[in-house]
Design an enzyme around this catalytic site. Structure first.
Site, PDB file in Angstrom:
ATOM      1  N   LYS A   1      49.507 -47.327 102.702  1.00 26.66           N
ATOM      2  CA  LYS A   1      48.257 -47.812 102.166  1.00 26.66           C
ATOM      3  C   LYS A   1      47.957 -47.274 100.786  1.00 26.66           C
ATOM      4  O   LYS A   1      48.009 -46.115 100.493  1.00 26.66           O
ATOM      5  CB  LYS A   1      47.096 -47.250 102.947  1.00 26.66           C
ATOM      6  CG  LYS A   1      45.958 -47.716 102.357  1.00 26.66           C
ATOM      7  CD  LYS A   1      44.569 -47.219 103.343  1.00 26.66           C
ATOM      8  CE  LYS A   1      43.345 -47.432 102.854  1.00 26.66           C
ATOM      9  NZ  LYS A   1      42.159 -47.037 103.562  1.00 26.66           N
TER      10      LYS A   1
ATOM     11  N   LYS B   1      49.273 -52.025 103.396  1.00 21.09           N
ATOM     12  CA  LYS B   1      48.069 -52.563 103.049  1.00 21.09           C
ATOM     13  C   LYS B   1      47.703 -52.225 101.406  1.00 21.09           C
ATOM     14  O   LYS B   1      47.959 -51.178 101.279  1.00 21.09           O
ATOM     15  CB  LYS B   1      47.107 -51.912 103.897  1.00 21.09           C
ATOM     16  CG  LYS B   1      45.563 -52.081 103.569  1.00 21.09           C
ATOM     17  CD  LYS B   1      44.780 -50.980 104.323  1.00 21.09           C
ATOM     18  CE  LYS B   1      43.479 -51.298 103.829  1.00 21.09           C
ATOM     19  NZ  LYS B   1      42.488 -50.112 104.416  1.00 21.09           N
TER      20      LYS B   1
HETATM   21  C1  PBG Z   1      38.987 -47.013 105.330  1.00 20.20           C
HETATM   22  C2  PBG Z   1      39.537 -48.059 105.098  1.00 20.20           C
HETATM   23  C3  PBG Z   1      39.514 -48.979 104.109  1.00 20.20           C
HETATM   24  C4  PBG Z   1      39.827 -50.414 104.365  1.00 20.20           C
HETATM   25  C5  PBG Z   1      40.227 -49.966 105.751  1.00 20.20           C
HETATM   26  N1  PBG Z   1      39.927 -48.783 106.194  1.00 20.20           N
HETATM   27  C6  PBG Z   1      39.127 -49.089 102.626  1.00 20.20           C
HETATM   28  C7  PBG Z   1      39.326 -48.002 101.697  1.00 20.20           C
HETATM   29  O1  PBG Z   1      40.207 -47.228 101.776  1.00 20.20           O
HETATM   30  O2  PBG Z   1      38.508 -47.802 100.686  1.00 20.20           O
HETATM   31  C8  PBG Z   1      39.818 -51.534 103.609  1.00 20.20           C
HETATM   32  C9  PBG Z   1      40.074 -52.941 104.225  1.00 20.20           C
HETATM   33  C10 PBG Z   1      39.835 -54.111 103.327  1.00 20.20           C
HETATM   34  O3  PBG Z   1      39.607 -54.137 102.374  1.00 20.20           O
HETATM   35  O4  PBG Z   1      39.680 -54.875 104.052  1.00 20.20           O
HETATM   36  N2  PBG Z   1      39.619 -45.795 104.512  1.00 20.20           N
END
Ligand code: PBG
Length: 335
Positions: A200, A257
């Site tokens: 991520k 991601k």
């Molecule tokens: C939480 C999380 C995030 C997303 C999924 N879980 C955002 C972040 O890390 O700020 C993003 C999903 C999206 O933008 O669709 N940590």
């Protein structure tokens, strides 16, 4: 095709295999199916009515009641796989209650039984008053790894106990997969899957999501963003290392991601690490296509299907997308 032009094709012609829909269907290598898509759901405590989310057409911040109605209509439309984000009304700093989220899991399971596959996101950013994904030190300038991991493991355990098929930690702390797997094992929850957001990145494409999940870093501390725990966009090496580690610590499914800006990472990691790979088409990517469609610059359904096809090509076997609930309609238009 008329005889004259086909006879003038050279023997290496690729266009012979593109002549008709029938031939194209037979030779294509990747075709998206609704079965591969996972629909995100937001359940928000304390709302009177459900609210739309800017940029995410058809996605709502749901109340406990509207959540059940939405899932019912999704099941009717053939969507069976979901990832739930619980957004509690009460925010904290050191300790957190997963009860609101657990109640939604229990209610979904009671109503729909095994008809639905339910993953639940595990993170603290919707639970903290400051919007960071973990517990801060006294100075408020550092997210504490160990204390955060303990909280994540106890939330994951609560969600699994409430009936989640899969827990999906998205926080990016070190060692959370091991801690969650240990907590599940110690409580005999041997069949709960762990889908790790293992690759991520620290992305600017999460904006619409943060509005939906009340999870933007509030800037009330000296930590303004998530750069000290999410992966730097220029450092794919870290994505490999943390994915290998998370697999070793007990993750069943790994994830890249965001999706489109990181297709190279997905393609590389899915070849190097023999695990099922998920990809998250994040809120900003999805909203980008929707905005272009609104302006008449692309045809939305076809553009969404093209993006999903790219994820399959790059090695994903499942796609988290805000468009899952429209996919059967979109696929009819394109196939
Ligand atoms: C939480 C999380 C995030 C997303 C999924 N879980 C955002 C972040 O890390 O700020 C993003 C999903 C999206 O933008 O669709 N940590």
């Amino acid at each position: 095709m008329d005889q004259k032009s086909s006879s003038s094709l050279n023997p290496m012609s690729l266009r012979r295999l593109r002549q008709t829909p029938a031939i194209r269907e037979l030779v294509t290598q990747y075709r998206v199916s609704v079965d591969q898509l996972i629909q995100p759901l937001f359940a928000v405590e304390g709302l009177r009515d459900r609210e739309s989310v800017p940029g995410l057409t058809g996605t709502f911040r749901e109340t406990p009641d509207s959540l059940l109605r939405t899932v019912e209509s999704d099941l009717e439309a053939g969507v069976r796989k979901f990832i739930l984000f619980g957004v509690p009304g009460q925010k904290g700093e050191k300790s957190f209650s997963g009860d609101f989220t657990a109640r939604q899991i229990g209610a979904l399971r009671k109503r729909f039984g095994k008809d639905l596959f339910l993953a639940v996101d595990v993170c603290l950013c919707s639970y903290t008053s400051h919007g960071q994904c973990g517990i801060l030190n006294a100075e408020g300038d550092h997210v504490e790894n160990c204390a955060t991991v303990q909280q994540l493991a106890s939330l994951a355990l609560e969600y699994a106990g409430a009936g989640a098929d899969c827990v999906a930690p998205s926080d990016m702390m070190d060692g959370r997969i091991r801690a969650i797997r240990k907590a599940l094992d110690e409580n005999q929850l041997y069949s709960t899957l762990i889908m790790s957001y293992s690759a991520k990145f620290h992305s600017r494409f999460y904006g619409p999501f943060r509005a939906a999940a009340d999870s933007a870093p509030k800037g009330s501390t000296s930590l303004k963003d998530r750069a000290t725990y999410q992966i730097d966009p220029g450092c794919p090496r870290d994505a490999y290392i943390s994915s290998v580690r998370d697999a070793e610590e007990g993750a069943d499914i790994l994830m890249v991601k965001p999706g489109m800006p990181y297709l190279d990472v997905l393609s590389d990691l899915s070849k190097r690490i023999e695990k099922p790979w998920a990809v998250y088409e994040v809120s900003g990517e999805f909203a980008g296509i929707e905005l272009m469609a609104e302006r008449g610059l692309v045809r939305g359904p076809e553009a969404h299907v093209e993006a999903w096809t790219a994820f399959l090509r790059a090695g994903a076997s499942m796609i988290i997308t805000y468009g899952a609930r429209y996919a059967s309609e979109y696929l009819k238009k394109t196939n």
